[in-house]
Motif scaffolding. Structure first.
Motif, PDB file in Angstrom:
ATOM      1  N   UNK A 120     -35.777  86.937  48.332  1.00  0.00           N
ATOM      2  CA  UNK A 120     -35.566  87.108  47.385  1.00  0.00           C
ATOM      3  C   UNK A 120     -36.589  86.800  46.777  1.00  0.00           C
ATOM      4  N   UNK A 121     -37.873  86.432  46.650  1.00  0.00           N
ATOM      5  CA  UNK A 121     -38.330  86.014  45.897  1.00  0.00           C
ATOM      6  C   UNK A 121     -38.768  87.719  44.919  1.00  0.00           C
ATOM      7  N   UNK A 122     -38.758  88.767  45.930  1.00  0.00           N
ATOM      8  CA  UNK A 122     -38.984  90.293  46.142  1.00  0.00           C
ATOM      9  C   UNK A 122     -37.745  90.720  44.653  1.00  0.00           C
ATOM     10  N   UNK A 123     -37.128  90.154  45.483  1.00  0.00           N
ATOM     11  CA  UNK A 123     -35.558  91.177  44.528  1.00  0.00           C
ATOM     12  C   UNK A 123     -35.448  90.476  43.335  1.00  0.00           C
ATOM     13  N   UNK A 124     -36.348  89.541  43.083  1.00  0.00           N
ATOM     14  CA  UNK A 124     -36.673  88.887  41.382  1.00  0.00           C
ATOM     15  C   UNK A 124     -35.528  87.706  41.253  1.00  0.00           C
ATOM     16  N   UNK A 125     -34.723  87.349  42.069  1.00  0.00           N
ATOM     17  CA  UNK A 125     -34.104  85.654  42.154  1.00  0.00           C
ATOM     18  C   UNK A 125     -34.870  84.994  41.593  1.00  0.00           C
ATOM     19  N   UNK A 126     -33.794  83.606  41.413  1.00  0.00           N
ATOM     20  CA  UNK A 126     -35.236  82.521  40.438  1.00  0.00           C
ATOM     21  C   UNK A 126     -34.784  81.469  41.297  1.00  0.00           C
ATOM     22  N   UNK A 186     -39.968  89.070  37.265  1.00  0.00           N
ATOM     23  CA  UNK A 186     -38.422  89.133  38.312  1.00  0.00           C
ATOM     24  C   UNK A 186     -37.532  90.384  37.490  1.00  0.00           C
ATOM     25  N   UNK A 235     -46.754  90.512  45.138  1.00  0.00           N
ATOM     26  CA  UNK A 235     -46.375  89.215  46.591  1.00  0.00           C
ATOM     27  C   UNK A 235     -47.741  89.031  46.612  1.00  0.00           C
ATOM     28  N   UNK A 272     -29.010  95.456  45.626  1.00  0.00           N
ATOM     29  CA  UNK A 272     -30.676  95.555  44.919  1.00  0.00           C
ATOM     30  C   UNK A 272     -30.063  96.721  43.632  1.00  0.00           C
ATOM     31  N   UNK A 276     -25.012  83.745  45.449  1.00  0.00           N
ATOM     32  CA  UNK A 276     -25.310  82.213  46.963  1.00  0.00           C
ATOM     33  C   UNK A 276     -24.987  82.388  48.043  1.00  0.00           C
ATOM     34  N   UNK A 280     -39.739  93.908  39.854  1.00  0.00           N
ATOM     35  CA  UNK A 280     -39.206  93.325  41.190  1.00  0.00           C
ATOM     36  C   UNK A 280     -37.602  93.291  41.300  1.00  0.00           C
ATOM     37  N   UNK A 281     -36.512  93.222  40.350  1.00  0.00           N
ATOM     38  CA  UNK A 281     -35.271  93.523  40.724  1.00  0.00           C
ATOM     39  C   UNK A 281     -34.747  94.655  40.794  1.00  0.00           C
ATOM     40  N   UNK A 336     -33.652  78.551  41.956  1.00  0.00           N
ATOM     41  CA  UNK A 336     -32.864  77.662  42.556  1.00  0.00           C
ATOM     42  C   UNK A 336     -32.110  78.579  43.395  1.00  0.00           C
ATOM     43  N   UNK A 337     -31.807  79.974  42.439  1.00  0.00           N
ATOM     44  CA  UNK A 337     -31.139  80.819  43.668  1.00  0.00           C
ATOM     45  C   UNK A 337     -31.692  81.154  45.297  1.00  0.00           C
ATOM     46  N   UNK A 391     -28.582  88.760  43.041  1.00  0.00           N
ATOM     47  CA  UNK A 391     -29.521  87.879  42.525  1.00  0.00           C
ATOM     48  C   UNK A 391     -30.364  88.855  41.667  1.00  0.00           C
TER      49      UNK A 391
END
Lengths: 268, 269
Positions: free
Chosen positions: A177-183, B98, B74, B186, B137, B101-102, A185-186, B128
């Protein structure tokens, strides 16, 4: 005839290693302190000999339990259970954010993590009866003080275990999730909490059992619940009524523990 | 490092772009060392053009995973420069990283899904990259259009019928395809895959690689993947980059190399 084997060993190690002077002094000191505590604080043989017949006397005066006020006792028991539920609910809900702040890798800052851990330690170290006394002074006699005392006690226990459960979850989904840019909290809500949920539910059920037991005795210091009834029954020497109260408490605690155990086995 | 037959064909460290557009990855003088250990990267240069499919190969410990992880930070790069999708990644703060990465879809060797949750919820998590809050979520709270897009992504990897199945009930190959669907959610411009076929049986591994390559072609997205399976490196890429000695030791169009030649590269490395 079987030959007896006699092994030739030049040296056998001692059964007990020789202690160094510091270890010997510490061991001797601890043993001496235990014996001293037993002789000064513990009951003497004479006291036990005198007390055992008294216990037998009280138990005989408790039988048969008096069921005349059973409806009032059951209602009081129900209110006690509600107190446990309410305190547990507040404590568990607040334990989730507190656990996140205390968890390594999830807390926003090391200083916040240390502060959260310290707060949890304070909640856990102070006994629930002391919290009840504090809240009786703060909000007055009755169940609100008991609910708050239970909530704090639950937070001291649950927040620590929630933090550990979250720390132990698989780091892979978090990294994805970090790698796809999630924050952050997410990541916590999507990956960490769902993975930690079984462990958190088990902890919550144990907290409910603990809170039920605590809610019974909190009444002794005026924090509401069936404990008040029990204290009054003993103060008035109404041992048969006290026996009824003890029996219904026992039934409630066993019922909650059994249900909790069953739910834990079903969920995990 | 010893010289291989393939190195003679490819100029040392030179890049042979097979894509058509501008460079989406530009690495210059990249170095990396973990603690007091040996240098994993020692002045690596690499350019990858938009729309190309590049396989990265190399023996264990040559820094393949480290390289692709450094591309999205990473793993923090040591020395040198990395430009990814036009951004100097070392200069990016948390919000910039961020955002970058998105735009990059990353598929891991282990699928890295939340195994207690349904396939659909795991795919919804992909949103996300462009949306935050409770509605991203879980599929339970997701807006209708997000659920529909997630279902479409599952359909594209052939798992629409498993949408509500918990991931821990799926096979390894199916789980990896759910991870690919999450990556599709994504809408990435660049797809990076770290040995997506490594933990799968030959048939599932091939299916996952075929799905990834087909989807990248459909979207005209750049695909960079690490693989230890030489047949996959040749079949699903246009260009093969071999790492050795902390640098690019092999750089060839895929159609110009055979499995046997690649195996020789491994054995000489």
């Amino acid at each position: 005839m079987i030959d007896v084997i006699k092994p030739k060993v030049s040296h056998l190690p001692p059964r007990i290693e020789r202690m160094n002077p510091i270890s010997f002094t510490l061991t001797f000191g601890v043993a001496a302190f235990v014996i001293w505590s037993l002789t000064t604080a513990g009951p003497s043989v004479e006291q036990l000999a005198r007390g055992l017949p008294n216990i037998g006397n009280i138990l005989s005066r408790m039988f048969p339990p008096d069921l005349e006020r059973i409806d009032r006792i059951l209602w009081s028991l129900f209110q006690t259970f509600q107190m446990a539920i309410a305190g547990c609910a507040i404590g568990l809900i607040l334990s989730v954010p507190l656990g996140i702040l205390a968890a390594e890798g999830l807390s926003p800052h090391p200083a916040i993590r240390t502060a959260a851990r310290s707060l949890i330690a304070v909640f856990r170290t102070v006994p629930d009866l002391v919290w009840a006394l504090i809240f009786v002074i703060a909000v007055g006699l009755g169940s609100p003080a008991g609910v708050l005392a239970i909530a704090i006690d639950v937070m001291g226990f649950a927040a620590r275990f929630f933090a550990e459960a979250m720390e132990e979850t698989d780091k892979g989904p978090r990294e994805a999730l970090s790698a796809l840019g999630a924050n952050k909290l997410g990541m916590i809500m999507s990956a960490v909490l769902p993975a930690a949920l079984p462990s958190m539910i088990a902890t919550s059920l144990y907290c409910l059992e603990k809170a039920t037991r605590a809610s019974v005795v909190l009444g002794l210091v005026g924090a509401g619940g069936i404990g008040v009834e029990l204290k009054v029954a003993f103060d008035l020497f109404a041992y048969q009524t006290a026996a009824t109260i003890i029996l219904v408490i026992l039934m409630l605690v066993i019922a909650v523990e059994q249900t909790g155990g069953w739910l834990r086995r079903k969920i995990i | 490092m010893s010289v291989t037959a393939l190195e003679k064909i490819a100029p040392d460290g030179a890049v042979t772009p097979t894509g058509t557009g501008a460079a989406v990855v530009s690495v210059r003088g990249l170095s990396k060392q973990f603690g007091a250990g040996p240098m994993v990267m020692a002045g690596l240069d690499l350019d990858i053009q938009h729309g190309s499919k590049v396989a990265i190969i190399g023996a264990n410990g040559t820094g393949k995973s480290t390289l692709i992880r450094m591309l999205v930070r990473l793993v923090e790069p040591g020395g040198g420069d990395i430009r990814l999708l036009g951004e100097d990644i070392r200069r990016l703060g948390a919000p910039g990283l961020k955002r970058l990465r998105s735009r990059v879809g990353f598929v891991f060797q282990r699928h890295n899904l939340v195994t207690r949750l349904s396939a659909l919820t795991n795919v919804v998590h992909g949103v996300q990259s462009r949306m935050s809050g409770p509605r991203s979520w879980t599929q339970l709270l997701a807006p209708r259009e997000v659920r529909a897009e997630a279902m479409h992504c599952l359909e594209r990897v052939g798992l629409a019928d498993k949408a509500m199945a918990r991931v821990d009930t799926l096979s390894g190959g199916q789980s990896q395809r759910v991870a690919v669907a999450r990556m599709l959610m994504q809408r990435p411009e660049l797809v990076i895959a770290d040995e997506p076929d490594a933990s799968l049986d030959p048939k599932s591994g091939e299916e996952v690689m075929a799905t990834l390559a087909a989807l990248a072609s459909e979207q005209n997205a750049t695909l960079i993947f690490v693989s230890h399976r030489m047949e996959h490196a040749i079949r699903f890429s246009e260009r093969i980059v071999g790492l050795g000695g902390g640098r690019v030791a092999l750089d060839q169009p895929s159609h110009m190399v055979s499995e046997a030649e690649l195996m020789r590269f491994f054995h000489h490395d």
